[in-house]
Design an enzyme around this catalytic site. Structure first.
Site, mmCIF file in Angstrom:
data_model
loop_
_atom_site.group_PDB
_atom_site.id
_atom_site.type_symbol
_atom_site.label_atom_id
_atom_site.label_comp_id
_atom_site.label_asym_id
_atom_site.label_seq_id
_atom_site.Cartn_x
_atom_site.Cartn_y
_atom_site.Cartn_z
ATOM 1 N N LYS A 23 40.332 20.370 -10.044
ATOM 2 C CA LYS A 23 39.270 19.569 -9.437
ATOM 3 C C LYS A 23 38.210 20.454 -8.764
ATOM 4 O O LYS A 23 37.039 20.063 -8.686
ATOM 5 C CB LYS A 23 39.860 18.569 -8.447
ATOM 6 C CG LYS A 23 40.673 17.452 -9.123
ATOM 7 C CD LYS A 23 39.869 16.675 -10.163
ATOM 8 C CE LYS A 23 40.475 15.321 -10.503
ATOM 9 N NZ LYS A 23 39.702 14.602 -11.520
ATOM 10 N N ASN A 45 35.941 10.832 -16.379
ATOM 11 C CA ASN A 45 36.834 10.271 -15.366
ATOM 12 C C ASN A 45 38.320 10.470 -15.672
ATOM 13 O O ASN A 45 39.120 10.622 -14.754
ATOM 14 C CB ASN A 45 36.537 8.768 -15.237
ATOM 15 C CG ASN A 45 37.656 8.021 -14.550
ATOM 16 O OD1 ASN A 45 37.799 8.054 -13.325
ATOM 17 N ND2 ASN A 45 38.502 7.342 -15.329
ATOM 18 N N SER A 78 37.845 15.420 -6.996
ATOM 19 C CA SER A 78 38.734 14.876 -5.960
ATOM 20 C C SER A 78 38.451 15.646 -4.684
ATOM 21 O O SER A 78 38.041 16.819 -4.744
ATOM 22 C CB SER A 78 40.194 15.087 -6.367
ATOM 23 O OG SER A 78 41.043 14.994 -5.237
ATOM 24 N N TYR A 86 46.322 20.508 -9.871
ATOM 25 C CA TYR A 86 45.318 19.452 -9.705
ATOM 26 C C TYR A 86 44.144 19.943 -8.835
ATOM 27 O O TYR A 86 42.975 19.744 -9.197
ATOM 28 C CB TYR A 86 45.996 18.242 -9.064
ATOM 29 C CG TYR A 86 45.144 17.014 -8.958
ATOM 30 C CD1 TYR A 86 44.902 16.213 -10.075
ATOM 31 C CD2 TYR A 86 44.589 16.630 -7.740
ATOM 32 C CE1 TYR A 86 44.118 15.069 -9.971
ATOM 33 C CE2 TYR A 86 43.820 15.488 -7.631
ATOM 34 C CZ TYR A 86 43.582 14.707 -8.753
ATOM 35 O OH TYR A 86 42.819 13.580 -8.645
HETATM 36 N N1 LIG Z 1 43.359 7.327 -7.484
HETATM 37 C C1 LIG Z 1 43.104 8.282 -6.606
HETATM 38 O O1 LIG Z 1 43.564 8.243 -5.448
HETATM 39 C C2 LIG Z 1 42.204 9.438 -6.999
HETATM 40 C C3 LIG Z 1 41.787 10.322 -5.982
HETATM 41 C C4 LIG Z 1 40.951 11.388 -6.336
HETATM 42 C C5 LIG Z 1 40.556 11.571 -7.638
HETATM 43 N N2 LIG Z 1 40.990 10.702 -8.604
HETATM 44 C C6 LIG Z 1 40.552 10.965 -9.976
HETATM 45 O O2 LIG Z 1 39.923 9.814 -10.496
HETATM 46 C C7 LIG Z 1 40.110 9.743 -11.908
HETATM 47 C C8 LIG Z 1 40.728 8.406 -12.252
HETATM 48 O O3 LIG Z 1 41.905 8.258 -11.502
HETATM 49 P P1 LIG Z 1 42.756 6.906 -11.508
HETATM 50 O O4 LIG Z 1 43.577 6.916 -10.267
HETATM 51 O O5 LIG Z 1 41.869 5.775 -11.828
HETATM 52 O O6 LIG Z 1 43.740 7.220 -12.725
HETATM 53 P P2 LIG Z 1 44.702 6.246 -13.536
HETATM 54 O O7 LIG Z 1 45.902 7.044 -13.867
HETATM 55 O O8 LIG Z 1 44.880 4.946 -12.836
HETATM 56 O O9 LIG Z 1 43.846 5.999 -14.860
HETATM 57 C C9 LIG Z 1 43.504 7.095 -15.695
HETATM 58 C C10 LIG Z 1 43.161 6.573 -17.064
HETATM 59 O O10 LIG Z 1 42.899 7.717 -17.869
HETATM 60 C C11 LIG Z 1 43.599 7.592 -19.095
HETATM 61 N N3 LIG Z 1 43.954 8.905 -19.605
HETATM 62 C C12 LIG Z 1 44.691 9.865 -18.989
HETATM 63 N N4 LIG Z 1 44.854 10.909 -19.806
HETATM 64 C C13 LIG Z 1 44.216 10.621 -20.963
HETATM 65 C C14 LIG Z 1 44.038 11.296 -22.189
HETATM 66 N N5 LIG Z 1 44.586 12.496 -22.417
HETATM 67 N N6 LIG Z 1 43.323 10.706 -23.154
HETATM 68 C C15 LIG Z 1 42.789 9.488 -22.972
HETATM 69 N N7 LIG Z 1 42.914 8.791 -21.834
HETATM 70 C C16 LIG Z 1 43.631 9.350 -20.836
HETATM 71 C C17 LIG Z 1 44.862 6.786 -18.755
HETATM 72 O O11 LIG Z 1 45.415 6.152 -19.899
HETATM 73 C C18 LIG Z 1 44.321 5.810 -17.722
HETATM 74 O O12 LIG Z 1 43.836 4.621 -18.300
HETATM 75 C C19 LIG Z 1 41.007 10.928 -12.270
HETATM 76 O O13 LIG Z 1 40.219 12.007 -12.712
HETATM 77 C C20 LIG Z 1 41.684 11.259 -10.940
HETATM 78 O O14 LIG Z 1 42.103 12.593 -10.879
HETATM 79 C C21 LIG Z 1 41.803 9.647 -8.312
#
Ligand SMILES: NC(=O)c1ccc[n+]([C@@H]2O[C@H](COP(=O)([O-])OP(=O)(O)OC[C@H]3O[C@@H](n4cnc5c(N)ncnc54)[C@H](O)[C@@H]3O)[C@@H](O)[C@H]2O)c1
Length: 246
Positions: free
Chosen positions: A157, A88, A140, A153
């Site tokens: 993805k 994730n 995504s 990105y």
């Molecule tokens: N939020 C959205 O709208 C959305 C939409 C589509 C896809 N996503 C995908 O869902 C996933 C989670 O997204 P989110 O919005 O919850 O993200 P977020 O930024 O809120 O949380 C991501 C978490 O990952 C951790 N992280 C990031 N890089 C890291 C690393 N190198 N090592 C260890 N930990 C790391 C961060 O510390 C954080 O706790 C991601 O892959 C994102 O691309 C999110």
């Protein structure tokens, strides 16, 4: 959708979708290995979930440090077979093809592709030996349809979908399913903090369900794909978008 008797490793479990996964998985009875680079948020999640009765192992590390990741995974593997993996963790470096730097492009590919592949390489063999496993990769909707100003990105993805389908074909005969979820706009701390209101409003107005997803709504789909109930689903790229992009 019980996850009792299973141990799930979730990356990026400190906040957002990863944290919601940890909460939903614990509520379904799974034991958890939680990884994140943010020690503060990770501790908060792990302290909260320890009270649910699930066994929780939390490790703070930057996943892109593959040497450290390998030693952490080897140590947690010794504490019992991990049979569910949720890839994730992620981040974005926005930019058009004209503006994106090579460093930014490679960083985004690294966290979304190299890290998940590396973890799969380490955990898949024991899932295959056990003849049961679940891998859910968080892609995504941009991986399917592309995103303007999101070249790194969207490329990463889309790669996650290719990775998912390829590993699904490799591992199916050993009882391991591999699927991807494709969230649309989801109300996570990063989105709340970094996305301009006008962009949020634009996405919401284009979303048939007329709102963002809550992280739990994505996490519940991931938990379903990780459960026994999804035993005949593999290789799918499942949009969780409220109808955005249809
Ligand atoms: N939020 C959205 O709208 C959305 C939409 C589509 C896809 N996503 C995908 O869902 C996933 C989670 O997204 P989110 O919005 O919850 O993200 P977020 O930024 O809120 O949380 C991501 C978490 O990952 C951790 N992280 C990031 N890089 C890291 C690393 N190198 N090592 C260890 N930990 C790391 C961060 O510390 C954080 O706790 C991601 O892959 C994102 O691309 C999110």
């Amino acid at each position: 959708m019980s996850l009792i008797g299973h141990k799930a490793l979730i990356t990026g479990a400190g906040q957002g979708i990863g944290r919601a996964c940890a909460e939903v998985f614990a509520s379904q009875g799974a034991d958890l290995v939680l990884l994140d680079k943010n020690s503060e948020t990770l501790k908060e999640v792990s302290d909260k979930l320890t009270k649910t009765g699930s066994s929780i192992i939390a490790r703070t590390l930057d996943l892109t440090d593959l040497g450290l990741l390998q030693s952490e995974l080897e140590s947690v593997r010794n504490m019992g077979v991990i049979d569910i993996l949720v890839n994730n963790a992620g981040f974005d470096r926005p930019g058009t093809t004209a503006k994106i730097s090579r460093e930014g492009f490679e960083a985004v590919l690294g966290i979304h592709l190299t890290v998940p592949l590396f973890i799969i390489q380490l955990l898949l063999p024991s899932m295959r030996s056990a003849k049961w496993g679940r891998i859910v990769n968080v892609s995504s909707i941009y991986g399917l349809i592309g995103g303007k100003g999101e070249v790194a990105y969207s490329t990463a993805k889309a790669g996650v979908i290719g990775l998912t389908k390829s590993v699904a074909k490799e591992a199916a005969r050993d009882g391991v399913t591999v699927n991807a979820v494709l969230p649309g706009l989801t109300r996570t701390p990063t989105i709340e903090k970094l996305m301009a209101e006008r962009y949020k409003e634009m996405f919401i107005s284009e979303t048939p369900l007329g709102r963002m997803a809550e992280p739990e709504e994505v996490a519940k789909v991931i938990a379903f794909l990780a459960s026994e109930d999804a035993s005949y689903i593999t290789g799918v790229a499942l949009p969780v978008t409220g109808g955005w992009g249809i």
